[in-house]
Scaffold this motif. Structure first.
Motif, PDB file in Angstrom:
ATOM      1  N   ALA A 118       0.841  -1.199   0.000  1.00 40.29           N
ATOM      2  CA  ALA A 118       0.000   0.000   0.000  1.00 40.29           C
ATOM      3  C   ALA A 118       0.876   1.249   0.000  1.00 40.29           C
ATOM      4  O   ALA A 118       2.003   1.218   0.515  1.00 40.29           O
ATOM      5  CB  ALA A 118      -0.896  -0.001   1.245  1.00 40.29           C
ATOM      6  N   PRO A 119       0.372   2.337  -0.572  1.00 40.06           N
ATOM      7  CA  PRO A 119       1.115   3.594  -0.461  1.00 40.06           C
ATOM      8  C   PRO A 119       1.427   3.895   1.004  1.00 40.06           C
ATOM      9  O   PRO A 119       0.651   3.545   1.907  1.00 40.06           O
ATOM     10  CB  PRO A 119       0.148   4.620  -1.044  1.00 40.06           C
ATOM     11  N   ASN A 120       2.578   4.493   1.224  1.00 42.25           N
ATOM     12  CA  ASN A 120       3.091   4.870   2.546  1.00 42.25           C
ATOM     13  C   ASN A 120       3.689   3.715   3.338  1.00 42.25           C
ATOM     14  O   ASN A 120       4.129   3.916   4.458  1.00 42.25           O
ATOM     15  CB  ASN A 120       2.047   5.614   3.383  1.00 42.25           C
ATOM     16  N   THR A 121       3.712   2.508   2.767  1.00 40.28           N
ATOM     17  CA  THR A 121       4.420   1.411   3.420  1.00 40.28           C
ATOM     18  C   THR A 121       5.906   1.738   3.392  1.00 40.28           C
ATOM     19  O   THR A 121       6.442   2.116   2.352  1.00 40.28           O
ATOM     20  CB  THR A 121       4.174   0.078   2.682  1.00 40.28           C
ATOM     21  N   LEU A 122       6.563   1.630   4.531  1.00 34.26           N
ATOM     22  CA  LEU A 122       8.001   1.870   4.599  1.00 34.26           C
ATOM     23  C   LEU A 122       8.745   0.597   4.248  1.00 34.26           C
ATOM     24  O   LEU A 122       8.314  -0.505   4.597  1.00 34.26           O
ATOM     25  CB  LEU A 122       8.415   2.325   6.000  1.00 34.26           C
ATOM     26  N   LEU A 123       9.871   0.758   3.571  1.00 37.73           N
ATOM     27  CA  LEU A 123      10.714  -0.376   3.212  1.00 37.73           C
ATOM     28  C   LEU A 123      12.136  -0.120   3.686  1.00 37.73           C
ATOM     29  O   LEU A 123      12.609   1.022   3.656  1.00 37.73           O
ATOM     30  CB  LEU A 123      10.730  -0.589   1.693  1.00 37.73           C
ATOM     31  N   THR A 124      12.796  -1.190   4.117  1.00 39.69           N
ATOM     32  CA  THR A 124      14.210  -1.132   4.447  1.00 39.69           C
ATOM     33  C   THR A 124      14.927  -2.216   3.650  1.00 39.69           C
ATOM     34  O   THR A 124      14.316  -3.190   3.220  1.00 39.69           O
ATOM     35  CB  THR A 124      14.476  -1.352   5.949  1.00 39.69           C
ATOM     36  N   VAL A 125      16.213  -2.030   3.456  1.00 40.48           N
ATOM     37  CA  VAL A 125      17.040  -3.009   2.768  1.00 40.48           C
ATOM     38  C   VAL A 125      18.211  -3.357   3.687  1.00 40.48           C
ATOM     39  O   VAL A 125      18.705  -2.497   4.421  1.00 40.48           O
ATOM     40  CB  VAL A 125      17.549  -2.489   1.400  1.00 40.48           C
ATOM     41  N   SER A 126      18.607  -4.612   3.652  1.00 38.73           N
ATOM     42  CA  SER A 126      19.841  -5.012   4.337  1.00 38.73           C
ATOM     43  C   SER A 126      20.621  -5.893   3.381  1.00 38.73           C
ATOM     44  O   SER A 126      20.042  -6.685   2.627  1.00 38.73           O
ATOM     45  CB  SER A 126      19.551  -5.726   5.656  1.00 38.73           C
ATOM     46  N   LYS A 140       9.333  -4.770   5.200  1.00 32.88           N
ATOM     47  CA  LYS A 140       8.284  -3.751   5.087  1.00 32.88           C
ATOM     48  C   LYS A 140       7.785  -3.379   6.473  1.00 32.88           C
ATOM     49  O   LYS A 140       7.783  -4.198   7.397  1.00 32.88           O
ATOM     50  CB  LYS A 140       7.127  -4.247   4.228  1.00 32.88           C
ATOM     51  N   ILE A 141       7.372  -2.135   6.597  1.00 30.64           N
ATOM     52  CA  ILE A 141       6.751  -1.622   7.812  1.00 30.64           C
ATOM     53  C   ILE A 141       5.440  -1.010   7.363  1.00 30.64           C
ATOM     54  O   ILE A 141       5.427   0.014   6.657  1.00 30.64           O
ATOM     55  CB  ILE A 141       7.644  -0.583   8.512  1.00 30.64           C
ATOM     56  N   GLU A 142       4.341  -1.673   7.685  1.00 29.73           N
ATOM     57  CA  GLU A 142       3.017  -1.249   7.211  1.00 29.73           C
ATOM     58  C   GLU A 142       2.628   0.112   7.771  1.00 29.73           C
ATOM     59  O   GLU A 142       2.951   0.440   8.912  1.00 29.73           O
ATOM     60  CB  GLU A 142       1.949  -2.268   7.649  1.00 29.73           C
ATOM     61  N   PRO A 143       1.897   0.906   6.962  1.00 25.85           N
ATOM     62  CA  PRO A 143       1.386   2.177   7.485  1.00 25.85           C
ATOM     63  C   PRO A 143       0.368   1.890   8.589  1.00 25.85           C
ATOM     64  O   PRO A 143      -0.401   0.941   8.493  1.00 25.85           O
ATOM     65  CB  PRO A 143       0.731   2.841   6.276  1.00 25.85           C
TER      66      PRO A 143
END
Length: 159
Positions: A118-126, A140-143
């Motif tokens: 969904a829009p505004n979902t935060l993403l990180t990469v490692s 992912k970090i859900e809004p």
């Protein structure tokens, strides 16, 4: 269609990356930058960029967090041209035309990564360096839904 934009939750990116990405710029993973790296390259701010930095497509700086957002076809086309030119200037591709297929693949990979969020979902990469090369993992970090009552101050003007 969706892609991801840089989001800053604090000022830490200004301190941990040599070249921090600008808030709001479109991003790709940018793991290609590390394809020829070895353990000896993983020091200081370069290590931080390798470990968890997304690549901004305007400044070609790095960011820790990105947020999924809607992208127009015209914006995607402009990003592909810009990334292809970056491949010419930084990595020695013979021409933007020659680099355009790889640029399109990088952006398509990021679109696929964002498509189901969904829009505004935060993403990180490692990332980690393995014998087979660079291994990337995405989180992912859900809004979160926030009700107005969480921010409203309740009281009376008569108090």
């Amino acid at each position: 269609m969706r892609l991801a934009r840089v989001i800053h939750l604090d000022e830490s990116d200004q301190n941990v990356f040599h070249n921090p990405a600008r808030t709001g710029e479109w991003c790709v993973s940018g793991g290609f930058e590390f394809s020829n790296w070895s353990e000896g390259d993983l020091t200081g701010k370069s290590r931080q960029a390798f470990a968890n930095g997304w690549l901004g497509l305007e400044t070609f700086g790095r960011a820790t967090f990105v947020a999924v957002a809607e992208l127009s076809e015209a914006e995607r086309d402009a990003l592909e041209r810009s990334l292809a030119q970056h491949f010419v200037e930084i990595y020695g591709a013979p021409s933007p035309e020659a680099a355009s297929k790889v640029a399109a693949e990088e952006i398509a990979f990021m679109q696929d990564l964002c498509a189901d969020h969904a829009p505004n979902t935060l993403l990180t990469v490692s990332r980690e360096l393995t014998e087979a090369g660079v291994k990337e993992q995405f989180r992912k970090i859900e809004p979160q839904d926030a009700g107005l009552e969480q921010f409203a101050i309740h009281g009376s003007v008569d108090d």
